[in-house]
Design an enzyme around this catalytic site. Structure first.
Site, PDB file in Angstrom:
ATOM      1  N   HIS A  97       0.897  -1.153   0.000  1.00  0.00           N
ATOM      2  CA  HIS A  97       0.000   0.000   0.000  1.00  0.00           C
ATOM      3  C   HIS A  97       0.935   1.202   0.000  1.00  0.00           C
ATOM      4  CE1 HIS A  97      -3.988   1.826   1.452  1.00  0.00           C
ATOM      5  NE2 HIS A  97      -3.156   2.862   1.353  1.00  0.00           N
ATOM      6  N   HIS A  99       2.972   4.222   0.681  1.00  0.00           N
ATOM      7  CA  HIS A  99       3.147   4.960   1.925  1.00  0.00           C
ATOM      8  C   HIS A  99       4.487   5.675   1.921  1.00  0.00           C
ATOM      9  CE1 HIS A  99       4.880   0.947   2.694  1.00  0.00           C
ATOM     10  NE2 HIS A  99       5.630   1.504   3.622  1.00  0.00           N
TER      11      HIS A  99
END
Length: 113
Positions: A97, A99
């Site tokens: 994800h 980040h």
């Protein structure tokens, strides 16, 4: 989807949240690598930089604007900080994800890793 960051966004897993709006979440890293270490994630699941495109890339300018705003209110970051993102296995991206790590509060060495 079994994404830990998506679970944090949904409040299924607790986090020490520093900032939140409709697009992003900023929270302290559970295993800090510097005196001040927080993560910035888009709420939309984007696996990595490789999945950015014309339809979703506006979140990046929003992320950097908010990093600036949040960082200005953290005393440990007044002398500078580093922003890092990893993309892919060889770069040690462990959570799929997108980040950004924001690290500061001490002199950071170069090169990293």
């Amino acid at each position: 989807m079994d994404c830990i960051f998506c679970k944090i966004i949904k409040k299924e897993i607790p986090a020490s949240i520093l900032y939140e709006d409709e697009k992003i979440l900023i929270f302290n890293d559970l295993n800090p690598e510097a005196p001040k270490h927080f993560l910035v994630i888009p709420k939309e699941h984007i696996a990595s930089v490789n999945e950015l495109n014309a339809c979703n890339s506006d979140v990046i300018s929003h992320i950097f604007t908010k990093i600036n705003e949040v960082s200005q209110n953290i005393k440990e970051l007044e002398n500078g900080y580093r922003i890092v993102t990893n993309c892919g296995e060889n770069a040690s991206q462990t959570v799929k994800h997108l980040h950004f790590h924001v690290l500061g509060g001490r002199k950071l060495s170069w090169p990293p890793g």
